[in-house]
Design a protein around this motif. Structure first.
Motif, short mmCIF file in Angstrom:
data_model
loop_
_atom_site.label_atom_id
_atom_site.label_comp_id
_atom_site.label_asym_id
_atom_site.label_seq_id
_atom_site.Cartn_x
_atom_site.Cartn_y
_atom_site.Cartn_z
N VAL A 142 3.44 0.78 -1.75
CA VAL A 142 3.76 1.75 -2.80
C VAL A 142 4.41 3.00 -2.19
CG1 VAL A 142 2.67 3.41 -4.38
CG2 VAL A 142 2.08 0.98 -4.51
N VAL A 143 3.99 3.38 -0.98
CA VAL A 143 4.54 4.56 -0.33
C VAL A 143 5.44 4.17 0.85
CG1 VAL A 143 2.76 6.16 -1.09
CG2 VAL A 143 2.39 4.82 1.00
N GLY A 144 5.98 2.94 0.79
CA GLY A 144 6.98 2.51 1.76
C GLY A 144 6.43 2.17 3.13
N CYS A 145 5.15 1.75 3.20
CA CYS A 145 4.52 1.51 4.49
C CYS A 145 3.98 0.08 4.60
CB CYS A 145 3.39 2.51 4.72
SG CYS A 145 3.98 4.22 4.83
N THR A 146 3.66 -0.30 5.83
CA THR A 146 3.10 -1.62 6.08
C THR A 146 1.73 -1.71 5.42
OG1 THR A 146 4.28 -1.74 8.18
CG2 THR A 146 2.40 -3.21 7.90
N TYR A 147 1.48 -2.81 4.73
CA TYR A 147 0.26 -2.94 3.95
C TYR A 147 -0.67 -3.99 4.55
CZ TYR A 147 3.02 -6.82 2.10
OH TYR A 147 3.80 -7.95 1.99
N ARG A 148 -1.96 -3.88 4.22
CA ARG A 148 -2.93 -4.86 4.67
C ARG A 148 -2.58 -6.23 4.08
NH1 ARG A 148 -8.69 -4.95 6.02
NH2 ARG A 148 -8.86 -2.71 5.65
N GLY A 149 -2.56 -7.21 4.92
CA GLY A 149 -2.19 -8.56 4.47
C GLY A 149 -1.03 -9.11 5.26
N LEU A 150 -0.23 -8.23 5.88
CA LEU A 150 0.82 -8.69 6.76
C LEU A 150 0.21 -9.13 8.09
CD1 LEU A 150 3.68 -6.09 6.20
CD2 LEU A 150 3.61 -8.46 5.44
N PRO A 151 0.70 -10.19 8.69
CA PRO A 151 0.11 -10.67 9.94
C PRO A 151 0.39 -9.72 11.10
CG PRO A 151 2.08 -11.93 9.41
CD PRO A 151 1.81 -11.05 8.23
N PRO A 152 -0.54 -9.62 12.06
CA PRO A 152 -0.34 -8.73 13.21
C PRO A 152 0.51 -9.38 14.29
CG PRO A 152 -2.48 -9.80 13.36
CD PRO A 152 -1.87 -10.25 12.04
N GLY A 186 19.17 6.23 -7.13
CA GLY A 186 19.25 7.63 -7.50
C GLY A 186 18.63 7.94 -8.85
N GLY A 187 18.19 6.91 -9.57
CA GLY A 187 17.56 7.12 -10.85
C GLY A 187 16.09 7.49 -10.70
N PRO A 188 15.41 7.77 -11.82
CA PRO A 188 14.02 8.22 -11.75
C PRO A 188 13.03 7.12 -11.42
CG PRO A 188 14.72 8.03 -14.04
CD PRO A 188 15.94 7.80 -13.20
N ARG A 189 13.42 5.86 -11.61
CA ARG A 189 12.47 4.76 -11.39
C ARG A 189 12.55 4.28 -9.94
NH1 ARG A 189 12.17 1.10 -16.27
NH2 ARG A 189 10.52 2.59 -16.79
N PRO A 190 11.42 4.26 -9.21
CA PRO A 190 11.43 3.92 -7.78
C PRO A 190 11.48 2.41 -7.55
CG PRO A 190 9.19 4.48 -8.46
CD PRO A 190 10.08 4.70 -9.66
N ARG A 227 3.32 11.76 -4.14
CA ARG A 227 3.13 10.31 -4.11
C ARG A 227 1.71 9.91 -3.72
NH1 ARG A 227 8.90 7.93 -1.72
NH2 ARG A 227 10.21 9.04 -3.25
N GLU A 228 0.84 10.88 -3.64
CA GLU A 228 -0.55 10.62 -3.30
C GLU A 228 -1.42 10.49 -4.54
OE1 GLU A 228 -2.00 13.57 -0.65
OE2 GLU A 228 -0.84 12.85 1.07
N ASN A 229 -0.82 10.56 -5.72
CA ASN A 229 -1.62 10.52 -6.94
C ASN A 229 -1.50 9.18 -7.65
OD1 ASN A 229 0.63 10.66 -8.98
ND2 ASN A 229 1.00 12.61 -7.94
N PHE A 230 -2.43 8.94 -8.58
CA PHE A 230 -2.50 7.64 -9.25
C PHE A 230 -1.32 7.42 -10.19
CE2 PHE A 230 -4.35 4.67 -12.45
CZ PHE A 230 -4.54 3.59 -11.58
N ALA A 231 -0.76 8.49 -10.74
CA ALA A 231 0.38 8.34 -11.65
C ALA A 231 1.57 7.73 -10.91
CB ALA A 231 0.75 9.70 -12.25
N TYR A 232 1.86 8.22 -9.71
CA TYR A 232 2.96 7.62 -8.94
C TYR A 232 2.62 6.20 -8.54
CZ TYR A 232 6.48 6.67 -5.46
OH TYR A 232 7.50 6.08 -4.77
N PHE A 233 1.38 5.96 -8.17
CA PHE A 233 0.92 4.61 -7.80
C PHE A 233 1.27 3.61 -8.90
CE2 PHE A 233 -2.32 1.30 -7.83
CZ PHE A 233 -2.44 0.94 -6.49
N ARG A 234 0.96 3.95 -10.14
CA ARG A 234 1.24 3.05 -11.26
C ARG A 234 2.74 2.93 -11.52
NH1 ARG A 234 0.05 4.34 -15.93
NH2 ARG A 234 -0.41 2.27 -16.79
N THR A 235 3.46 4.05 -11.42
CA THR A 235 4.91 4.02 -11.65
C THR A 235 5.60 3.12 -10.63
OG1 THR A 235 4.91 6.25 -12.59
CG2 THR A 235 7.01 5.44 -11.72
N ARG A 236 5.20 3.26 -9.37
CA ARG A 236 5.83 2.46 -8.31
C ARG A 236 5.44 0.98 -8.46
NH1 ARG A 236 8.39 -0.28 -5.93
NH2 ARG A 236 8.82 -0.43 -3.71
#
Length: 329
Positions: A142-152, A186-190, A227-236
């Motif tokens: 959601v914040v453009g980072c590596t997430y749990r579940g990807l293999p090491p 460039g639009g509002p939707r990520p 981007r640390e709030n739940f509203a952005y989490f849901r939008t993304r």
């Protein structure tokens, strides 16, 4: 095989990230494996372009150029590919900094001539100083980072993640460039997933090719307070569902959703179970993380359903630049 020359492309679009862009360029200049060149592609912002040109006028290793296509990240990357001279093109987000051995890890992987793309690990740099207690690692994408579940380790993958990735030039010659109409515009939707669509096309064009992620190729990606709030989490999450529908339309559901099936049936249920266990043990944020995983999955599914409906109605249009050619020297 000789060490490949690596061009680094950083796409920028707003003066609000001025210090971030400067830090990104500085991290490239500090690499233990020197970049052949750094290209700053400015997305339809002449004021930012002029300011960057002034800042790097005396730096022969940095070139500033405008996005030559329609507004958006895909077109900006295609502009960088065409203007670059390296055998390998690496992409770094404009609000991220790379660790010193980032490019060295990429170069090591390309010693195998079958390797066509290499990605790395992206760590969140939270503006508040630490991860929000409710924010599940399974959703760090959601914040453009590596997430749990990807293999090491260094492992084969279906696709690399665009903000920390590299491709051999021949990959673009085989599969074309990034598709416009998918991803950030460039639009509002990520929106996102432009790198997924490209990687699936690449695997079809070059079934003998290898795509890797090496988790030692590390960058740190800034996560602002907004981007640390739940509203952005849901939008993304909703936007990701829309994007996945476009990918499925472009390359088919089998490959377009191959990794997502494992993620939704194995990774996310395990995350919910961990969150509930932490809640029972009185650990902070456990219930919130479990709830966020469920909410994120349902929201993304809603976006996918809406995106699929709009795609069937022809509401979306996207195009692939077949061969982003190299500019004349």
């Amino acid at each position: 095989m000789s060490d490949p020359g690596i061009s680094v492309v950083i796409c920028a679009y707003t003066e609000e990230r001025w210090e971030d862009v400067r830090a990104a360029v500085s991290s490239v200049r500090a690499q233990s494996y020197p970049a052949l060149e750094t290209l700053l592609v400015v997305d339809h912002n002449p004021a930012l372009g002029a300011r960057l040109e002034q800042a790097y006028r005396a730096d022969e290793g940095v070139r500033v150029l405008p996005n030559s296509g329609p507004r958006g990240l895909s077109s900006g990357r295609n502009t960088g590919i065409a203007a670059s001279h390296g055998e390998v093109i690496a992409f770094l987000d404009d609000d991220a900094v790379a660790e010193r051995d980032w490019l060295r890890r990429f170069a090591e992987a390309y010693a195998d001539p079958r390797v066509l793309a290499v990605g790395g690990r992206t760590e969140p740099a939270w503006a508040s100083g630490r991860r929000p207690a409710w924010f599940p690692e399974e959703f760090d994408w959601v914040v453009g980072c590596t997430y749990r579940g990807l293999p090491p380790g260094r492992v084969r993958v279906r696709n690399v993640l665009g903000g920390n990735a590299s491709f051999r030039r021949t990959a673009f010659e085989a599969a074309g460039g990034f598709a416009t109409g998918i991803g950030r515009d460039g639009g509002p939707r990520p929106l996102g997933c432009e790198e997924t669509e490209l990687c699936v096309r690449l695997a079809r064009a070059r079934p003998d090719g290898v795509l890797l992620i090496d988790d030692r190729a590390v960058i740190h990606h800034r996560v602002p307070h907004a981007r640390e709030n739940f509203a952005y989490f849901r939008t993304r999450a909703y936007a990701e569902g829309l994007s996945k529908a476009l990918v499925a339309r472009s390359v088919g559901a089998d490959k377009g959703l191959e990794s997502e099936r494992r993620y939704t049936t194995r990774v996310l249920p395990a995350g919910v179970a961990r969150g509930l266990r932490d809640a029972l043990l009185g650990r902070p944020g456990g219930a919130g993380r479990a709830g966020a995983i469920v909410a994120g999955l349902l929201t993304a599914a809603g976006g996918f359903a809406m995106g699929s409906l709009r795609a069937r109605r022809g509401a979306y249009a996207f195009a692939v630049e077949r061969r982003p050619g190299r500019e004349p020297a």
